[in-house]
Design a protein around this motif. Structure first.
Motif, PDB file in Angstrom:
ATOM      1  N   ASN A   1      24.305  38.464  38.438  1.00 23.35           N
ATOM      2  CA  ASN A   1      25.221  38.690  39.554  1.00 23.35           C
ATOM      3  C   ASN A   1      24.587  39.591  40.596  1.00 23.35           C
ATOM      4  O   ASN A   1      23.684  40.359  40.302  1.00 23.35           O
ATOM      5  CB  ASN A   1      26.475  39.413  39.050  1.00 23.35           C
ATOM      6  CG  ASN A   1      27.303  38.545  38.137  1.00 23.35           C
ATOM      7  OD1 ASN A   1      28.141  37.783  38.596  1.00 23.35           O
ATOM      8  ND2 ASN A   1      27.035  38.629  36.847  1.00 23.35           N
TER       9      ASN A   1
ATOM     10  N   ASP B   1      31.388  43.820  32.769  1.00 23.73           N
ATOM     11  CA  ASP B   1      30.655  42.574  32.578  1.00 23.73           C
ATOM     12  C   ASP B   1      31.304  41.604  31.595  1.00 23.73           C
ATOM     13  O   ASP B   1      30.827  41.395  30.481  1.00 23.73           O
ATOM     14  CB  ASP B   1      29.229  42.914  32.124  1.00 23.73           C
ATOM     15  CG  ASP B   1      28.243  41.858  32.593  1.00 23.73           C
ATOM     16  OD1 ASP B   1      28.684  40.846  33.152  1.00 23.73           O
ATOM     17  OD2 ASP B   1      27.034  42.049  32.382  1.00 23.73           O
TER      18      ASP B   1
ATOM     19  N   GLN C   1      37.553  48.450  40.964  1.00 26.65           N
ATOM     20  CA  GLN C   1      37.327  49.855  41.282  1.00 26.65           C
ATOM     21  C   GLN C   1      35.976  50.290  40.728  1.00 26.65           C
ATOM     22  O   GLN C   1      35.578  49.879  39.633  1.00 26.65           O
ATOM     23  CB  GLN C   1      38.439  50.718  40.696  1.00 26.65           C
ATOM     24  CG  GLN C   1      39.717  50.669  41.542  1.00 26.65           C
ATOM     25  CD  GLN C   1      40.798  51.571  40.992  1.00 26.65           C
ATOM     26  OE1 GLN C   1      40.547  52.528  40.259  1.00 26.65           O
ATOM     27  NE2 GLN C   1      42.044  51.248  41.336  1.00 26.65           N
TER      28      GLN C   1
ATOM     29  N   VAL D   1      33.378  52.835  39.036  1.00 26.11           N
ATOM     30  CA  VAL D   1      33.395  53.972  38.124  1.00 26.11           C
ATOM     31  C   VAL D   1      32.859  55.174  38.912  1.00 26.11           C
ATOM     32  O   VAL D   1      31.792  55.077  39.520  1.00 26.11           O
ATOM     33  CB  VAL D   1      32.505  53.694  36.892  1.00 26.11           C
ATOM     34  CG1 VAL D   1      32.444  54.917  35.984  1.00 26.11           C
ATOM     35  CG2 VAL D   1      33.014  52.466  36.143  1.00 26.11           C
TER      36      VAL D   1
ATOM     37  N   GLY E   1      21.825  44.284  37.320  1.00 20.02           N
ATOM     38  CA  GLY E   1      22.381  43.030  36.829  1.00 20.02           C
ATOM     39  C   GLY E   1      21.372  41.899  36.933  1.00 20.02           C
ATOM     40  O   GLY E   1      20.476  41.942  37.785  1.00 20.02           O
TER      41      GLY E   1
ATOM     42  N   LYS F   1      31.267  42.099  42.959  1.00 16.52           N
ATOM     43  CA  LYS F   1      30.368  41.376  42.067  1.00 16.52           C
ATOM     44  C   LYS F   1      30.424  39.911  42.461  1.00 16.52           C
ATOM     45  O   LYS F   1      31.508  39.340  42.581  1.00 16.52           O
ATOM     46  CB  LYS F   1      30.844  41.607  40.627  1.00 16.52           C
ATOM     47  CG  LYS F   1      29.947  41.038  39.569  1.00 16.52           C
ATOM     48  CD  LYS F   1      30.257  41.583  38.179  1.00 16.52           C
ATOM     49  CE  LYS F   1      29.395  40.820  37.175  1.00 16.52           C
ATOM     50  NZ  LYS F   1      29.583  41.245  35.805  1.00 16.52           N
TER      51      LYS F   1
HETATM   52  N1  LIG Z   1      32.851  49.051  38.465  1.00 18.39           N
HETATM   53  C1  LIG Z   1      31.602  49.521  38.520  1.00 18.39           C
HETATM   54  N2  LIG Z   1      31.375  50.823  38.849  1.00 18.39           N
HETATM   55  C2  LIG Z   1      30.122  51.308  38.912  1.00 18.39           C
HETATM   56  N3  LIG Z   1      29.024  50.586  38.661  1.00 18.39           N
HETATM   57  C3  LIG Z   1      29.172  49.292  38.339  1.00 18.39           C
HETATM   58  C4  LIG Z   1      30.461  48.686  38.246  1.00 18.39           C
HETATM   59  N4  LIG Z   1      30.296  47.382  37.930  1.00 18.39           N
HETATM   60  C5  LIG Z   1      28.972  47.182  37.808  1.00 18.39           C
HETATM   61  N5  LIG Z   1      28.276  48.314  38.048  1.00 18.39           N
HETATM   62  C6  LIG Z   1      26.812  48.497  38.005  1.00 18.39           C
HETATM   63  O1  LIG Z   1      26.183  47.248  38.202  1.00 18.39           O
HETATM   64  C7  LIG Z   1      25.411  46.875  37.034  1.00 18.39           C
HETATM   65  C8  LIG Z   1      25.519  45.381  36.801  1.00 18.39           C
HETATM   66  O2  LIG Z   1      26.867  45.019  36.589  1.00 18.39           O
HETATM   67  P1  LIG Z   1      27.276  43.959  35.474  1.00 18.39           P
HETATM   68  O3  LIG Z   1      28.748  43.752  35.583  1.00 18.39           O
HETATM   69  O4  LIG Z   1      26.767  44.385  34.156  1.00 18.39           O
HETATM   70  O5  LIG Z   1      26.529  42.655  36.025  1.00 18.39           O
HETATM   71  P2  LIG Z   1      25.544  41.595  35.333  1.00 18.39           P
HETATM   72  O6  LIG Z   1      26.446  40.509  34.845  1.00 18.39           O
HETATM   73  O7  LIG Z   1      24.680  41.106  36.435  1.00 18.39           O
HETATM   74  O8  LIG Z   1      24.801  42.266  34.228  1.00 18.39           O
HETATM   75  C9  LIG Z   1      26.016  47.722  35.913  1.00 18.39           C
HETATM   76  O9  LIG Z   1      25.115  47.962  34.878  1.00 18.39           O
HETATM   77  C10 LIG Z   1      26.393  48.980  36.638  1.00 18.39           C
HETATM   78  O10 LIG Z   1      25.286  49.834  36.778  1.00 18.39           O
END
Ligand SMILES: Nc1ncnc2c1ncn2[C@@H]1O[C@H](COP(=O)(O)OP(=O)(O)O)[C@@H](O)[C@H]1O
Ligand SMILES: [Mg+2]
Length: 339
Positions: A40, A222, A110, A112, A37, A56
């Motif tokens: 975040n 996201d 939750q 993934v 990310g 997050k």
């Molecule tokens: N619920 C989740 N389960 C598993 N991995 C997650 C989850 N949420 C985020 N991630 C991991 O964290 C990374 C960044 O999350 P994201 O929500 O895209 O944040 P950003 O806004 O910083 O891009 C994702 O690409 C993924 O690899």
């Protein structure tokens, strides 16, 4: 003191989870900082007993080369997004929200389950699957169509477009217009139009990078740029990723071009008879052109394109902006010919 919590520091996070009664004091979950990310902090918390959460936490200063700031209260928007998208998108495509803590600019959802892969990684490896493209279209069509049908309830919830303005319209469209004078008139019109078309929930970051594939199923992440606005923005944003990969992977160019057309066709069937879909195709084409140039000349360039590829994409898109095709097939044909 709320802002003293940095969830990437495991000892602080553990203390926080205990103090707020999210976990029982004796429990010691496994804590892993996730990479990837930019705006975040994301941390995986694997609990005793098998449950797993991703926490997050929104950053005030984004992790990019240039200084780029954004108010971390946007995490509240993302929490609202998680809550509502779960009722709009196909079953299983949205991670359930576990808890929200606005004072610390964080939420938990939750996780993934493993094994999963980022769809962007899959695509860049040349593993393009028709089933994934179909799901990508169905997911977006579900969000757009169902939110329009519930517009009385949802338009007020997502009315604020501040983050869309500062994280999308300015850095992608207005900034690119200032860098590429030949595109300025095109963007001026596109910005006015985008602001005036308010028909559905718009995800605002509908990219393969924000999609995980688990067990053959797509899961969308996201949601911090979510707002009530112009559905064609999501279409252009999404098709830009398929077409930039068509450009970047010459051996797969016809297949990625066809994937963009298949995505559009499936999406169009999925949204069905909604009033705003009648003239959607030429608008989606212009959003795609807007994003295709923004991703090579704006504040957030695609990192996998070489300098040569960026200038080639820039030339091709500027040529098309003078007289944009009316159909997605016209766009993919002319874009790949001009490259
Ligand atoms: N619920 C989740 N389960 C598993 N991995 C997650 C989850 N949420 C985020 N991630 C991991 O964290 C990374 C960044 O999350 P994201 O929500 O895209 O944040 P950003 O806004 O910083 O891009 C994702 O690409 C993924 O690899
Ligand atoms: Mg992301």
């Amino acid at each position: 003191m709320p802002n003293s919590l940095d969830i990437e520091r495991p000892e602080l996070l553990l203390a926080y989870l205990r103090e707020t009664n999210r976990i029982d004091p004796p429990e010691k979950p496994a804590i892993t900082v996730l990479a990837g990310g930019v705006s975040n902090r994301t941390v995986l918390v694997e609990r005793v007993g098998g449950k797993a959460w991703v926490l997050k936490q929104a950053l005030a200063k984004l992790r990019v080369k240039v200084d780029w700031f954004s108010d971390p209260v946007r995490i509240e928007r993302e929490a609202a997004g998680l809550r509502h998208l779960a009722t709009l998108a196909p079953p299983g495509t949205i991670t359930p929200l576990v808890f929200e803590d606005p004072a610390h600019h964080l939420l938990a959802m939750q996780a993934v389950p493993q094994p999963h892969e980022n769809w962007k990684t899959i695509l860049l490896a040349g593993r393009l699957e028709a089933g994934h493209v179909r799901q990508f279209a169905d997911l977006l069509a579900g969000i757009h169509r169902n939110s329009w049908l519930r517009r009385k309830e949802l338009a007020p919830v997502f009315d604020d477009r501040g983050f869309f303005e500062s994280l999308r319209l300015e850095p992608y469209y207005a900034y690119t217009a200032s860098q590429v004078p030949e595109s300025a008139a095109f963007y001026d019109r596109l910005i006015v139009e985008t602001r005036s078309r308010r028909f559905s929930i718009v995800h605002g970051d509908y990219s393969p990078k924000n999609v995980l594939v688990h067990d053959g199923r797509l899961i969308l992440l996201d949601h911090e740029v979510i707002h009530w606005g112009d559905p064609s923005f999501d279409l252009g944003f999404a098709m830009t990723h398929l077409l930039s990969k068509a450009h970047h992977l010459p051996a797969m160019r016809p297949r990625f071009s066809d994937a963009a057309v298949a995505f559009w066709t499936r999406y169009r069937e999925g949204v069905g008879d909604v009033m705003w879909a009648a003239d959607l195709e030429p608008t989606a084409v212009r959003q795609t052109l807007g994003c295709l140039l923004a991703r090579v000349a704006g504040r957030s360039p695609l990192e996998y394109l070489s300098e040569d590829e960026k200038s080639r994409q820039r030339r091709a898109v500027i040529a098309l902006m003078a007289n944009p095709p009316a159909t997605v097939r016209g766009l993919t044909d002319q874009f790949t010919e001009t490259l």
